[in-house]
Design a protein around this motif. Structure first.
Motif, PDB file in Angstrom:
ATOM      1  N   ASP A 126      -8.230  -3.339 -10.922  1.00 22.68           N
ATOM      2  CA  ASP A 126      -7.734  -2.851  -9.643  1.00 22.68           C
ATOM      3  C   ASP A 126      -8.120  -3.835  -8.548  1.00 22.68           C
ATOM      4  O   ASP A 126      -9.270  -3.871  -8.118  1.00 22.68           O
ATOM      5  CB  ASP A 126      -8.325  -1.471  -9.362  1.00 22.68           C
ATOM      6  CG  ASP A 126      -7.760  -0.838  -8.097  1.00 22.68           C
ATOM      7  OD1 ASP A 126      -6.781  -1.390  -7.538  1.00 22.68           O
ATOM      8  OD2 ASP A 126      -8.290   0.200  -7.664  1.00 22.68           O
ATOM      9  N   GLU A 127      -7.157  -4.645  -8.114  1.00 23.41           N
ATOM     10  CA  GLU A 127      -7.392  -5.635  -7.058  1.00 23.41           C
ATOM     11  C   GLU A 127      -8.683  -6.419  -7.324  1.00 23.41           C
ATOM     12  O   GLU A 127      -9.615  -6.414  -6.502  1.00 23.41           O
ATOM     13  CB  GLU A 127      -7.479  -4.952  -5.692  1.00 23.41           C
ATOM     14  CG  GLU A 127      -6.240  -4.179  -5.271  1.00 23.41           C
ATOM     15  CD  GLU A 127      -5.164  -5.063  -4.652  1.00 23.41           C
ATOM     16  OE1 GLU A 127      -5.327  -6.298  -4.663  1.00 23.41           O
ATOM     17  OE2 GLU A 127      -4.160  -4.513  -4.176  1.00 23.41           O
ATOM     18  N   HIS A 172     -13.237  -2.550 -11.177  1.00 19.40           N
ATOM     19  CA  HIS A 172     -12.936  -1.980  -9.864  1.00 19.40           C
ATOM     20  C   HIS A 172     -12.770  -3.080  -8.804  1.00 19.40           C
ATOM     21  O   HIS A 172     -13.343  -4.166  -8.921  1.00 19.40           O
ATOM     22  CB  HIS A 172     -14.064  -1.047  -9.421  1.00 19.40           C
ATOM     23  CG  HIS A 172     -14.241   0.156 -10.284  1.00 19.40           C
ATOM     24  ND1 HIS A 172     -13.673   1.376  -9.996  1.00 19.40           N
ATOM     25  CD2 HIS A 172     -14.933   0.330 -11.445  1.00 19.40           C
ATOM     26  CE1 HIS A 172     -14.008   2.253 -10.930  1.00 19.40           C
ATOM     27  NE2 HIS A 172     -14.773   1.637 -11.821  1.00 19.40           N
ATOM     28  N   GLN A 173     -12.027  -2.751  -7.759  1.00 18.13           N
ATOM     29  CA  GLN A 173     -11.888  -3.686  -6.639  1.00 18.13           C
ATOM     30  C   GLN A 173     -13.256  -3.947  -6.003  1.00 18.13           C
ATOM     31  O   GLN A 173     -13.608  -5.096  -5.734  1.00 18.13           O
ATOM     32  CB  GLN A 173     -10.940  -3.122  -5.584  1.00 18.13           C
ATOM     33  CG  GLN A 173     -10.841  -4.008  -4.341  1.00 18.13           C
ATOM     34  CD  GLN A 173      -9.894  -3.446  -3.302  1.00 18.13           C
ATOM     35  OE1 GLN A 173      -9.312  -2.383  -3.480  1.00 18.13           O
ATOM     36  NE2 GLN A 173      -9.736  -4.159  -2.204  1.00 18.13           N
ATOM     37  N   LYS A 222       1.021   1.933  -7.161  1.00 21.96           N
ATOM     38  CA  LYS A 222       0.408   1.112  -8.220  1.00 21.96           C
ATOM     39  C   LYS A 222      -0.994   1.586  -8.589  1.00 21.96           C
ATOM     40  O   LYS A 222      -1.358   1.599  -9.765  1.00 21.96           O
ATOM     41  CB  LYS A 222       0.416  -0.371  -7.825  1.00 21.96           C
ATOM     42  CG  LYS A 222      -0.291  -0.727  -6.533  1.00 21.96           C
ATOM     43  CD  LYS A 222      -0.046  -2.189  -6.175  1.00 21.96           C
ATOM     44  CE  LYS A 222      -0.907  -2.613  -4.983  1.00 21.96           C
ATOM     45  NZ  LYS A 222      -0.548  -1.881  -3.747  1.00 21.96           N
ATOM     46  N   SER A 223      -1.791   1.984  -7.614  1.00 16.47           N
ATOM     47  CA  SER A 223      -3.142   2.456  -7.921  1.00 16.47           C
ATOM     48  C   SER A 223      -3.113   3.818  -8.605  1.00 16.47           C
ATOM     49  O   SER A 223      -3.937   4.100  -9.491  1.00 16.47           O
ATOM     50  CB  SER A 223      -3.990   2.526  -6.646  1.00 16.47           C
ATOM     51  OG  SER A 223      -4.240   1.221  -6.150  1.00 16.47           O
ATOM     52  N   THR A 224      -2.170   4.669  -8.220  1.00 17.15           N
ATOM     53  CA  THR A 224      -2.003   5.954  -8.908  1.00 17.15           C
ATOM     54  C   THR A 224      -1.634   5.723 -10.362  1.00 17.15           C
ATOM     55  O   THR A 224      -2.181   6.364 -11.271  1.00 17.15           O
ATOM     56  CB  THR A 224      -0.920   6.797  -8.220  1.00 17.15           C
ATOM     57  OG1 THR A 224      -1.365   7.172  -6.918  1.00 17.15           O
ATOM     58  CG2 THR A 224      -0.628   8.066  -9.016  1.00 17.15           C
ATOM     59  N   SER A 276       0.843  -1.193   0.000  1.00 18.15           N
ATOM     60  CA  SER A 276       0.000   0.000   0.000  1.00 18.15           C
ATOM     61  C   SER A 276       0.880   1.246   0.000  1.00 18.15           C
ATOM     62  O   SER A 276       1.851   1.320   0.750  1.00 18.15           O
ATOM     63  CB  SER A 276      -0.910   0.013   1.234  1.00 18.15           C
ATOM     64  OG  SER A 276      -1.806  -1.076   1.198  1.00 18.15           O
ATOM     65  N   VAL A 334      -3.459  -4.529 -11.169  1.00 20.15           N
ATOM     66  CA  VAL A 334      -2.829  -4.035  -9.952  1.00 20.15           C
ATOM     67  C   VAL A 334      -3.296  -4.900  -8.796  1.00 20.15           C
ATOM     68  O   VAL A 334      -4.496  -5.138  -8.626  1.00 20.15           O
ATOM     69  CB  VAL A 334      -3.214  -2.556  -9.714  1.00 20.15           C
ATOM     70  CG1 VAL A 334      -3.015  -2.180  -8.253  1.00 20.15           C
ATOM     71  CG2 VAL A 334      -2.409  -1.643 -10.612  1.00 20.15           C
ATOM     72  N   THR A 335      -2.361  -5.399  -8.012  1.00 17.12           N
ATOM     73  CA  THR A 335      -2.723  -6.239  -6.874  1.00 17.12           C
ATOM     74  C   THR A 335      -1.570  -6.283  -5.878  1.00 17.12           C
ATOM     75  O   THR A 335      -0.416  -6.021  -6.230  1.00 17.12           O
ATOM     76  CB  THR A 335      -3.071  -7.670  -7.333  1.00 17.12           C
ATOM     77  OG1 THR A 335      -3.457  -8.449  -6.193  1.00 17.12           O
ATOM     78  CG2 THR A 335      -1.889  -8.336  -8.018  1.00 17.12           C
ATOM     79  N   LEU A 388      -2.325   3.100 -12.206  1.00 18.46           N
ATOM     80  CA  LEU A 388      -3.489   2.577 -12.925  1.00 18.46           C
ATOM     81  C   LEU A 388      -4.489   3.696 -13.235  1.00 18.46           C
ATOM     82  O   LEU A 388      -5.046   3.758 -14.332  1.00 18.46           O
ATOM     83  CB  LEU A 388      -4.163   1.479 -12.099  1.00 18.46           C
ATOM     84  CG  LEU A 388      -5.186   0.625 -12.857  1.00 18.46           C
ATOM     85  CD1 LEU A 388      -4.489  -0.279 -13.863  1.00 18.46           C
ATOM     86  CD2 LEU A 388      -6.013  -0.217 -11.890  1.00 18.46           C
TER      87      LEU A 388
END
Length: 277
Positions: A195-196, A114-115, A65-67, A61, A227-228, A69
């Motif tokens: 995303d996850e 989406h996650q 990675k999320s940024t 975290s 992303v995970t 994506l």
């Protein structure tokens, strides 16, 4: 691919056939950078993604990675860099596209899983309506064909035909995620951002969903960026792997190579933490 051909593929439920190896990557990312004030979201990230290839992005975290994506998918505006996507035989800078063209791209050639499935579904619309709505977004108007395509896709993600008129709130978390996948893939996108995709699901549900995703990726010849934080997910789904730390890519390569013989100290810690768990 034109919107008309996407729509035809989607309504007929056809899958794509991979041709000869292309000369142009599907996606080229060039020195993509995003800052939040003094904090770095992602810094000078560059890579290429080829048709039919799955890229995994892992890290703890806050690794960026999320940024990354979000910038790739157009949900965040980067401070620098380019996101080039193959359109009609040439690489076009998606960040420079007019807004209507970007919205159309997001409805046709791109998809985002989406996650939390609720973020990617219309919760007050039936399961069939959720799938059909994306088809209508690219011009479908024939109710019978739209409903047939929705039924086909519900079956492909293992949701019974008798649930077509049920709303997502009546589904379990795993079923909601499968419905979100059907909604995204019905138009036959060439690139999917995830995303996850298995985050927050029970282990048994995760395994079933991963099996489904792996089958659909292969069947449709999809390219994807996943992303995970779960190395087991990328081991199963990703051809190549990028490891991020503090907004920067510290290691990348073939997935098995990176996970079985990590070179960077941070990657070694990630892998060892899984082995010790």
């Amino acid at each position: 691919m034109s919107g008309a051909s996407v729509l035809q593929d989607a309504c007929q439920g056809s899958s794509k056939t991979l041709g000869p190896a292309p000369d142009t990557p599907l996606l080229r990312v060039d020195r993509l950078t995003k800052r939040y004030g003094a904090r770095i979201g992602c810094a000078e990230v560059s890579f290429e993604l080829w048709p039919g290839e799955v890229m995994g992005v892992v890290g703890e975290s806050g690794s960026g990675k999320s940024t990354l994506l979000g910038c790739l998918a157009g949900h965040l505006a980067p401070d620098a860099g380019r996101v080039l996507f193959e359109m009609e035989g040439r690489l076009a800078d998606t960040l420079a596209l007019p807004e209507p063209a970007r919205r159309r791209l997001a409805r046709t050639d791109w998809a985002f899983v989406h996650q939390h499935a609720r973020d990617g579904l219309r919760m007050n619309v039936s399961a069939g309506g959720n799938v059909g709505e994306r088809l209508m977004g690219v011009g479908a108007r024939h109710y019978g064909r739209i409903r047939d395509a929705a039924l086909d896709w519900l079956g492909r993600v293992e949701i019974g035909a008798d649930r077509i008129d049920d709303r997502p709130a009546q589904f379990s978390g795993g079923m909601q995620q499968r419905l979100q996948i059907a909604r995204n893939l019905v138009t036959g996108p060439r690139l999917v951002f995830m995303d996850e995709p298995t985050g927050g699901l029970d282990v048994s549900v995760q395994a079933r969903l991963l099996d489904l995703l792996r089958g659909l990726v292969r069947e449709m010849g999809l390219s994807a960026v996943i992303v995970t934080h779960d190395l087991a997910v990328v081991r199963l789904l990703a051809d190549r792997l990028m490891v991020m730390k503090d907004g920067r890519v510290v290691e990348q390569g073939l997935t098995d190579q990176v996970l079985d013989d990590p070179q960077h100290g941070y990657t070694q810690l990630l892998v060892s933490s899984v082995l010790q768990a």
